[in-house]
Scaffold this motif. Sequence first.
Motif, PDB file in Angstrom:
ATOM      1  N   VAL A  37     -14.422  12.464  -9.811  1.00  0.00           N
ATOM      2  CA  VAL A  37     -14.195  13.893  -9.581  1.00  0.00           C
ATOM      3  C   VAL A  37     -13.554  14.120  -8.214  1.00  0.00           C
ATOM      4  O   VAL A  37     -12.607  14.895  -8.067  1.00  0.00           O
ATOM      5  N   ALA A  38     -14.082  13.433  -7.196  1.00  0.00           N
ATOM      6  CA  ALA A  38     -13.513  13.570  -5.859  1.00  0.00           C
ATOM      7  C   ALA A  38     -12.053  13.120  -5.843  1.00  0.00           C
ATOM      8  O   ALA A  38     -11.185  13.785  -5.253  1.00  0.00           O
ATOM      9  N   SER A  39     -11.772  11.999  -6.504  1.00  0.00           N
ATOM     10  CA  SER A  39     -10.394  11.509  -6.579  1.00  0.00           C
ATOM     11  C   SER A  39      -9.500  12.500  -7.325  1.00  0.00           C
ATOM     12  O   SER A  39      -8.347  12.733  -6.932  1.00  0.00           O
ATOM     13  N   SER A  40     -10.043  13.081  -8.391  1.00  0.00           N
ATOM     14  CA  SER A  40      -9.266  14.049  -9.174  1.00  0.00           C
ATOM     15  C   SER A  40      -8.921  15.277  -8.351  1.00  0.00           C
ATOM     16  O   SER A  40      -7.811  15.824  -8.471  1.00  0.00           O
ATOM     17  N   ILE A  41      -9.859  15.731  -7.526  1.00  0.00           N
ATOM     18  CA  ILE A  41      -9.598  16.902  -6.677  1.00  0.00           C
ATOM     19  C   ILE A  41      -8.480  16.597  -5.684  1.00  0.00           C
ATOM     20  O   ILE A  41      -7.568  17.404  -5.475  1.00  0.00           O
ATOM     21  N   VAL A  42      -8.550  15.411  -5.086  1.00  0.00           N
ATOM     22  CA  VAL A  42      -7.483  14.998  -4.168  1.00  0.00           C
ATOM     23  C   VAL A  42      -6.145  14.955  -4.905  1.00  0.00           C
ATOM     24  O   VAL A  42      -5.129  15.473  -4.419  1.00  0.00           O
TER      25      VAL A  42
ATOM     26  N   THR B  34       0.817  -1.218   0.000  1.00  0.00           N
ATOM     27  CA  THR B  34       0.000   0.000   0.000  1.00  0.00           C
ATOM     28  C   THR B  34       0.852   1.269   0.000  1.00  0.00           C
ATOM     29  O   THR B  34       0.611   2.173  -0.825  1.00  0.00           O
ATOM     30  N   PRO B  35       1.853   1.419   0.886  1.00  0.00           N
ATOM     31  CA  PRO B  35       2.676   2.638   0.830  1.00  0.00           C
ATOM     32  C   PRO B  35       3.395   2.822  -0.501  1.00  0.00           C
ATOM     33  O   PRO B  35       3.521   3.954  -0.998  1.00  0.00           O
ATOM     34  N   ILE B  36       3.870   1.722  -1.096  1.00  0.00           N
ATOM     35  CA  ILE B  36       4.548   1.835  -2.392  1.00  0.00           C
ATOM     36  C   ILE B  36       3.587   2.329  -3.467  1.00  0.00           C
ATOM     37  O   ILE B  36       3.920   3.208  -4.274  1.00  0.00           O
ATOM     38  N   LEU B  37       2.373   1.780  -3.469  1.00  0.00           N
ATOM     39  CA  LEU B  37       1.374   2.238  -4.432  1.00  0.00           C
ATOM     40  C   LEU B  37       1.024   3.709  -4.207  1.00  0.00           C
ATOM     41  O   LEU B  37       0.801   4.462  -5.166  1.00  0.00           O
TER      42      LEU B  37
ATOM     43  N   GLY C 288       3.447   5.894  -5.841  1.00  0.00           N
ATOM     44  CA  GLY C 288       3.125   5.980  -7.258  1.00  0.00           C
ATOM     45  C   GLY C 288       1.947   6.901  -7.518  1.00  0.00           C
ATOM     46  O   GLY C 288       1.930   7.654  -8.496  1.00  0.00           O
ATOM     47  N   GLY C 289       0.946   6.854  -6.643  1.00  0.00           N
ATOM     48  CA  GLY C 289      -0.197   7.750  -6.772  1.00  0.00           C
ATOM     49  C   GLY C 289       0.207   9.210  -6.656  1.00  0.00           C
ATOM     50  O   GLY C 289      -0.312  10.075  -7.387  1.00  0.00           O
ATOM     51  N   LEU C 290       1.138   9.501  -5.767  1.00  0.00           N
ATOM     52  CA  LEU C 290       1.631  10.876  -5.637  1.00  0.00           C
ATOM     53  C   LEU C 290       2.373  11.314  -6.897  1.00  0.00           C
ATOM     54  O   LEU C 290       2.249  12.468  -7.333  1.00  0.00           O
ATOM     55  N   PHE C 291       3.122  10.382  -7.498  1.00  0.00           N
ATOM     56  CA  PHE C 291       3.824  10.719  -8.736  1.00  0.00           C
ATOM     57  C   PHE C 291       2.835  11.037  -9.860  1.00  0.00           C
ATOM     58  O   PHE C 291       2.991  12.030 -10.584  1.00  0.00           O
ATOM     59  N   LEU C 292       1.808  10.200 -10.001  1.00  0.00           N
ATOM     60  CA  LEU C 292       0.795  10.467 -11.026  1.00  0.00           C
ATOM     61  C   LEU C 292       0.089  11.793 -10.766  1.00  0.00           C
ATOM     62  O   LEU C 292      -0.185  12.562 -11.695  1.00  0.00           O
TER      63      LEU C 292
ATOM     64  N   GLY D   2      -7.254   8.472  -6.518  1.00  0.00           N
ATOM     65  CA  GLY D   2      -7.933   7.256  -6.079  1.00  0.00           C
ATOM     66  C   GLY D   2      -7.005   6.323  -5.317  1.00  0.00           C
ATOM     67  O   GLY D   2      -7.396   5.709  -4.312  1.00  0.00           O
ATOM     68  N   ILE D   3      -5.760   6.208  -5.791  1.00  0.00           N
ATOM     69  CA  ILE D   3      -4.779   5.379  -5.091  1.00  0.00           C
ATOM     70  C   ILE D   3      -4.536   5.934  -3.684  1.00  0.00           C
ATOM     71  O   ILE D   3      -4.459   5.180  -2.700  1.00  0.00           O
ATOM     72  N   ILE D   4      -4.425   7.248  -3.574  1.00  0.00           N
ATOM     73  CA  ILE D   4      -4.183   7.869  -2.270  1.00  0.00           C
ATOM     74  C   ILE D   4      -5.362   7.628  -1.333  1.00  0.00           C
ATOM     75  O   ILE D   4      -5.180   7.263  -0.161  1.00  0.00           O
ATOM     76  N   LEU D   5      -6.586   7.831  -1.820  1.00  0.00           N
ATOM     77  CA  LEU D   5      -7.770   7.616  -0.981  1.00  0.00           C
ATOM     78  C   LEU D   5      -7.836   6.172  -0.491  1.00  0.00           C
ATOM     79  O   LEU D   5      -8.072   5.917   0.698  1.00  0.00           O
ATOM     80  N   HIS D   6      -7.643   5.246  -1.418  1.00  0.00           N
ATOM     81  CA  HIS D   6      -7.699   3.830  -1.031  1.00  0.00           C
ATOM     82  C   HIS D   6      -6.567   3.481  -0.071  1.00  0.00           C
ATOM     83  O   HIS D   6      -6.767   2.738   0.902  1.00  0.00           O
ATOM     84  N   GLY D   7      -5.383   4.050  -0.319  1.00  0.00           N
ATOM     85  CA  GLY D   7      -4.250   3.764   0.552  1.00  0.00           C
ATOM     86  C   GLY D   7      -4.455   4.292   1.960  1.00  0.00           C
ATOM     87  O   GLY D   7      -4.133   3.611   2.942  1.00  0.00           O
ATOM     88  N   LEU D   8      -4.987   5.504   2.074  1.00  0.00           N
ATOM     89  CA  LEU D   8      -5.257   6.062   3.399  1.00  0.00           C
ATOM     90  C   LEU D   8      -6.261   5.195   4.158  1.00  0.00           C
ATOM     91  O   LEU D   8      -6.122   4.975   5.374  1.00  0.00           O
ATOM     92  N   GLU D   9      -7.252   4.703   3.427  1.00  0.00           N
ATOM     93  CA  GLU D   9      -8.241   3.823   4.054  1.00  0.00           C
ATOM     94  C   GLU D   9      -7.587   2.546   4.556  1.00  0.00           C
ATOM     95  O   GLU D   9      -7.871   2.079   5.671  1.00  0.00           O
ATOM     96  N   GLU D  10      -6.689   1.981   3.743  1.00  0.00           N
ATOM     97  CA  GLU D  10      -5.992   0.760   4.139  1.00  0.00           C
ATOM     98  C   GLU D  10      -5.089   0.986   5.348  1.00  0.00           C
ATOM     99  O   GLU D  10      -4.882   0.085   6.167  1.00  0.00           O
TER     100      GLU D  10
END
Length: 315
Positions: free
Chosen positions: A286-291, A95-98, A101-105, A243-251
């Motif tokens: 849209v919510a994921s895009s804003i994040v 999860t942290p590695i993903l 990657g989400g931050l890079f994208l 979306g990766i960040i949201l899912h990762g924070l949840e995990e």
Amino acid sequence: MPSGLVALLDDVSVIARAAAASVDDVGAGVAKAGSKAAGVVIDDAAVTPGYVTGFTPERELPMIWRITKGSIFNKLVILLPVALLLSAFLPQAITPILMMGGLFLSFEGAEKVLEKLGGAKHGETLEDEITDPVAFEKARTSGAIRTDLILSAEIMAIALSEVADASLLTRAVTLAIVGLVITFCVYGAVALIVKMDDVGLHLAKKPSAGAQKVGRFLLRAMPVVLKLLSFVGMLAMLWVGGGIILHGLEELGLPAPAHLAHDLQHTVEHASGALAPVTGWLAYAVASSIVGLVLGAVIAVVIHLIAKARGKGAH
């Protein structure tokens, strides 16, 4: 029949049944993983054409082939062994590695938004005078392969989650098949997209009036398609990254941001009737895009400030 031969045939039968079961497991895993990764595949197909358009026609397919080979290397040589090792020995690190990657994208997507809003460009672009075409092509190809690495990591992680309880061999074969099939589908589609104008020009020169009509339509449509793909690719980086960040924070035990996004999704679905599946997905995107935009913009600003403080400019 001698008892030894009977025992051997029994062993062969057991092995055959086990092999057939493994094939069935792999097939089921590939189908599940492929369908789950469809969203990221669309993002990948939308992002990549932007890296290869604007070059001379004879360089487009070689560039796509280089990116394709880089994508296969990403999936089979880098990500497949890492995914299997992490799933076996350190699953909590996935999860942290993903998320990295989400931050890079998110950063890549935010940079493109800032450029469109009049901000400084990072790196040489097609609008600039290209002083070294070979180096520029290499840089663009490398950028596409880096972005592919992040999207491929998400694809492989999704695939791995669908076969997490399978044997090591089944997981490995499933990930390899999913990676290869998705790679050739994505970059086959990219090749068709970027060569659409060449096809149109070829048809426009045909003696057939029908062929000429189709050719002219393709030539007129190509700029629109490329602009649309550029826009979709920019959004794709943001919504996949966010979306990766949201899912990762949840995990990781911080579910509030993801819950807010899901609450928005459910609210929109309840108000949309028959269109609920589409509008609900759009609301979450849209919510994921804003994040992704907020986090990516923060990273971009910090990087530009550091580069400016060092006197090197933004790259």
